[in-house]
Scaffold this motif. Structure first.
Motif, PDB file in Angstrom:
ATOM      1  N   VAL A 161       1.524  -1.066   7.206  1.00 19.97           N
ATOM      2  CA  VAL A 161       1.212  -1.017   5.787  1.00 19.97           C
ATOM      3  C   VAL A 161       0.839  -2.418   5.314  1.00 19.97           C
ATOM      4  O   VAL A 161       1.411  -3.409   5.766  1.00 19.97           O
ATOM      5  CB  VAL A 161       2.409  -0.466   4.979  1.00 19.97           C
ATOM      6  CG1 VAL A 161       3.615  -1.367   5.113  1.00 19.97           C
ATOM      7  CG2 VAL A 161       2.043  -0.269   3.520  1.00 19.97           C
ATOM      8  N   THR A 162      -0.148  -2.501   4.436  1.00 21.94           N
ATOM      9  CA  THR A 162      -0.597  -3.789   3.904  1.00 21.94           C
ATOM     10  C   THR A 162       0.297  -4.219   2.746  1.00 21.94           C
ATOM     11  O   THR A 162       0.576  -3.437   1.843  1.00 21.94           O
ATOM     12  CB  THR A 162      -2.054  -3.704   3.432  1.00 21.94           C
ATOM     13  OG1 THR A 162      -2.879  -3.290   4.531  1.00 21.94           O
ATOM     14  CG2 THR A 162      -2.540  -5.049   2.922  1.00 21.94           C
ATOM     15  N   ASP A 221       0.829  -1.201   0.000  1.00 21.94           N
ATOM     16  CA  ASP A 221       0.000   0.000   0.000  1.00 21.94           C
ATOM     17  C   ASP A 221       0.867   1.255   0.000  1.00 21.94           C
ATOM     18  O   ASP A 221       2.031   1.238   0.426  1.00 21.94           O
ATOM     19  CB  ASP A 221      -0.923  -0.006   1.218  1.00 21.94           C
ATOM     20  CG  ASP A 221      -2.191   0.796   0.981  1.00 21.94           C
ATOM     21  OD1 ASP A 221      -2.233   1.552  -0.009  1.00 21.94           O
ATOM     22  OD2 ASP A 221      -3.137   0.678   1.784  1.00 21.94           O
ATOM     23  N   SER A 222       0.282   2.342  -0.477  1.00 27.55           N
ATOM     24  CA  SER A 222       1.016   3.602  -0.578  1.00 27.55           C
ATOM     25  C   SER A 222       0.913   4.451   0.685  1.00 27.55           C
ATOM     26  O   SER A 222       1.508   5.525   0.744  1.00 27.55           O
ATOM     27  CB  SER A 222       0.492   4.417  -1.772  1.00 27.55           C
ATOM     28  OG  SER A 222      -0.895   4.694  -1.616  1.00 27.55           O
TER      29      SER A 222
END
Length: 351
Positions: A244-245, A234-235
């Motif tokens: 974060v994913t 993910d951003s």
């Protein structure tokens, strides 16, 4: 005291009491030294290990949905059966659609015959068929052909096929059921490649890169390690979990793993070479952590910054030169400028 005993006591030689217990032996006037164990300061890389938990789904999966309403007349929906794309899964009653196709084909054939007859007359110079009549006949033929196409599509929709190759899930649809448009018939999972999804904390974000290998284990197959690689992350960080994913693809060509399994995920990263010392070499004072460097029989304290720990070893940042002798045992007894005596380390002792 009787004279006999007093005489014996006075004639006995005085015994040397020796140094106080614990004092180092040596000539009078010499300062005491502290016995320590030394080892050269080494440097090596450290392996950062990130461990987290995630779950996996099939990289390619599909929900098979009925696009038409009708009665089920045939099913091939046995759970866990492998199917290929295009295999028939279910058929609906299609008698009406077959009749509609026959009507459309008959109208097309009639329109085609009319156009052929008009073209023949027109080519022979007959004035019976005008250009307008021929044009209208051609339009009627095109409409009839389109109706045939619509009838064929309607008939095809009465047969539901596998949209992808994969493994069938459970289905409660059976022969005789009446389906409505939009009802889910069955799921198909292509488990040859799984997509694992997991969370990585903010402090470990620097470990992430597309293509970086990850190692997956699951309690179902204890002792077996499956390797995958990061495909995307993910951003932005989650504002609550501060993580974060991350998504990684796992090769599952043998079909050992199932979609939905929980995994333990492990990632490795080698750092640049850093000085490394045993934990016993580090002492603390008001200024923080430090190590003792020995030179010419004395020891001086050098401040350090601790970077990583792994068991009894500590990776540090320090101004001490690589290869210099550091105190790895006895450091807690030292003071700046103290004289040291070097003891031989026990077998296996050192960095």
């Amino acid at each position: 005291m009787p004279d006999q005993i007093s005489h014996i006591w006075s004639d006995a030689p005085a015994e040397d009491a020796g140094p106080p217990p614990g004092a180092a032996a040596g000539p009078p006037g010499q300062s005491r030294s502290t016995t320590v164990v030394l080892a050269p300061l080494e440097e090596r890389s450290h392996t950062l290990v990130l461990r987290t938990i995630g779950s996996a789904v099939s990289l390619r999966r599909a929900d098979v949905v009925a696009t038409e309403a009708g009665e089920v007349v045939e099913t091939n929906l046995r759970a866990n059966t492998m199917v290929e794309r295009g295999d028939v899964l279910l058929r609906l009653d299609d008698r009406t659609q077959r009749l509609s196709l026959e009507i459309a084909q008959a109208n097309r054939d009639q329109a085609q015959a009319t156009v052929t007859r008009y073209e023949t007359l027109n080519n022979n110079g007959s004035s019976v068929v005008t250009d307008v009549a021929l044009s209208e006949a051609e339009v009627a033929l095109r409409l009839a052909q389109a109706n045939v196409g619509l009838a064929e599509v309607a008939l095809e929709n009465r047969t539901i096929v596998a949209p992808i190759s994969g493994r069938l899930g459970l289905s409660d649809v059976s022969v005789g059921d009446n389906l409505s448009s939009g009802d889910t018939v069955v799921t198909v999972d292509d488990t040859t490649t799984l997509l694992a999804e997991f969370e990585v904390p903010e402090r470990s974000f620097g470990l992430l890169a597309e293509g970086k290998p990850v190692f997956i284990t699951t309690p179902t197959h204890a002792g077996q390690v499956f390797e995958g690689s990061i495909t995307a992350f993910d951003s932005r960080l989650d504002s609550i979990t501060r993580s974060v994913t991350v998504q990684a693809e796992i090769d599952n060509a043998e079909g050992v793993l199932l979609s939905g399994m929980t995994f333990a995920v492990r990632m490795l990263e080698e750092t640049a070479a850093l000085p490394v010392v045993p934990a016993t070499a580090i002492t603390w004072d008001r200024g923080g952590a430090g190590i003792w460097v020995a030179a010419e029989g004395t020891a001086s304290r050098v401040p350090i910054t601790i970077r990583y720990r792994d068991g009894d070893l500590v990776w540090i940042e320090t101004n001490a030169a690589i290869g210099s002798q550091i105190v790895i045992e006895g450091a807690s007894k030292l003071r700046d400028g103290a004289q040291i005596a070097v003891a031989q380390p026990a077998e296996g002792q050192g960095i």
